[in-house]
Design an enzyme around this catalytic site. Sequence first.
Site, PDB file in Angstrom:
ATOM      1  CD  GLU A 320      -3.051  -1.000   2.346  1.00 12.13           C
ATOM      2  OE1 GLU A 320      -4.214  -1.297   2.113  1.00 12.13           O
ATOM      3  OE2 GLU A 320      -2.544  -0.896   3.282  1.00 12.13           O
TER       4      GLU A 320
HETATM    5  C1  ACM Z   1      -2.437  -5.271   3.744  1.00 12.97           C
HETATM    6  O1  ACM Z   1      -3.645  -5.762   4.186  1.00 12.97           O
HETATM    7  N1  ACM Z   1      -2.201  -4.083   3.698  1.00 12.97           N
HETATM    8  C2  ACM Z   1      -1.486  -6.424   3.579  1.00 12.97           C
END
Ligand code: ACM
Length: 686
Positions: A320
Amino acid sequence: MIVLINRYRYLFYSLLLLVGSWAHAQSELPIMPYPEKIQLDNGKFYLTQSFNVSIEGTHSDRLPKEASLFLNQLVEQTGLFLNYRHVAGQREQAALKIVTERAGNVEIGENESYTLQVNASGIVLKSETDIGASRGLMTILQVIDGDEKGYFIPHVIIQDQPRFAWRGLMLDVARHFQPLQSLYRTLDAMAAVKLNILHLHLSDDQGFRFESKLFPELNSKGADGKYYTQLELRELIAYADQRGIMVIPEIDVPGHATAILTAFPQYGSKDTTYVLERFAGIFDPTLDPTNEEVYVFLDQLFGEVVKIFPSPFFHIGGDENMGKHWDENPDIQAFMKAKGIRTNHQLQSYFTLRLQDILDKYDRRMMGWEEILADDLEQSAVIHSWRGEWEGAAPKSSLYEAANKGYSTILSNGYYLDLILKAKDSYMMDPAPTSANLTASQRENILGGEMCMWSELVVAQTVDSRLWPRAAAIAERFWSPEEVKDVQDMYDRLDVISLWLENFGLKHISSPNRILRKLAAGHDPEPLKILIDLVEPMKGYTRNPGGTMYNTFSPYTKWADAATADAQGARVFNQNVACYLHAKIGCSDLKSQLISWSSNHQKVVPIMEDSPALREIETLSENTSKVAKLALETVGYLESNEKPGSTWFVEAKQLLSKASEQGGRTELQIIDGVTNLVAALEGEVK
Ligand code: ACM
């Protein structure tokens, strides 16, 4: 346990009474994860005061410790006063003989198989490694039963081994810190259901939880005083090793890095000061991959971490990273141009490959969330798949892409416990089902699965009830043969195993009850217990819209925190409705339960008056009683010749729709059952 297994037996016979499609494959013993092969006989081996254990063959000092823990558990479960509480070496007359060939290593692919033979002469547990023996000891504890003559273990032959080598649980100790006691309890329960990997998500925007002696600012500025000392981690890892569990560290970079940057803003991609994040979401603070000092820092930090964590795997996160601060930084843009790096993903790959060099030096295999997948990534990297769709029971995700490219890979998509999916939803997801038509090498590369307990909305008091008992059902998916997938049978065993897990000190049942007692403000909490058993916390991320309704300091002793992901009362009710509508015979009585629910709101009202924190459930409670009354009316019509007019149906549907709205951030789970009753009546009227 005696009561538990008897209840299980009752379930067995009551289910046998069901007809047609309501009958289902019923396991013979309440074991979870269910073993590969089981052959049950009629005899019983009774446990007496002289029950004792011997250990033969080569093993490490893990085995006497595990056997001793086993004896403690056996005594707690049965209440027997044993003459022999110590575990001896070879003993001719031992009731339980454990025979192993060698010490096991806590590593992926280690032999964890065992065979268990119980007959009139006693119990023999054989395994190649002492880890296999530990797994078998847990199976024995699960099959202890009782009758009028005493406690016994049924005569049985069990052959067992795991389907997947990687059977993990990730715990996010960054967003909400988990005290050590939670971690030890978690390890005990993991061992109880044969899980073998504890992955600690040690850093994120909200906190940095590994004690760094080289960089103490990480803890003084990035942890609100809550972190694990190196000594605490060493002891935890040693205990996990005894239990046959590997502990894997994750330091999440380059995104999710606010806590690091709060301590060391000079390593950020934006020239600013950073403060610890208090909310949930995806945030912009990101390490600067063009700054050589970042690599010097990470090299030293990783060097410190690997001294504490002997695991051959090191998780660097990598998830992310939206690259917003990279886009905004002209120096980073110039760097990209000079190096011919065209996208943020390529820049992240540059960063990942630099970390790979560092981890190679420390003889560690890099592991990261699927975003680390890059062209030049070494084949030793492990790809942790967490996004994607599902096609039936098979994931459509980076899992197969990574496996195809020759990487070892692990699946977490489908096993996010924080999404509050029902146990059956995760249970039916399979990392590598036969239907997926994988090649042999793809199959080999899929090491297994890992459930994730992200902790935006989870604190020490609630972590057990968010993990358990669902984690046991997922543990079965990771351990047991693919064909073990009868949902009803899973739930029947899970109900038994959930109570059994309390023997290991888990608070998954007691903690929600404690919250309810607090909310009951001195009243009898029974009406609240009745209602909580029919509701589940809002699913996905809907409980916390925008990540801002709750923050790290919010109370987690609310109504929704006492609710669990699999409302048992609602599940049983919905099953009973299905039975009532289809099988007609052998079903539990619907009416008495509905009568009790229909008057429950009257009992909740006086509690609410004294408990301001409960007012958020007023409409939910009222609607639940109304829905129960509607269901009673429906059953009444179904069982008489009198039928309602069309406005009755319109009003019934309006009520069901209103009652589907959240209350106290929970949702009523009997709507489906009642909707099916109303639909059946409508079908008769038409
Ligand atoms: C995640 O859920 N950002 C690995």
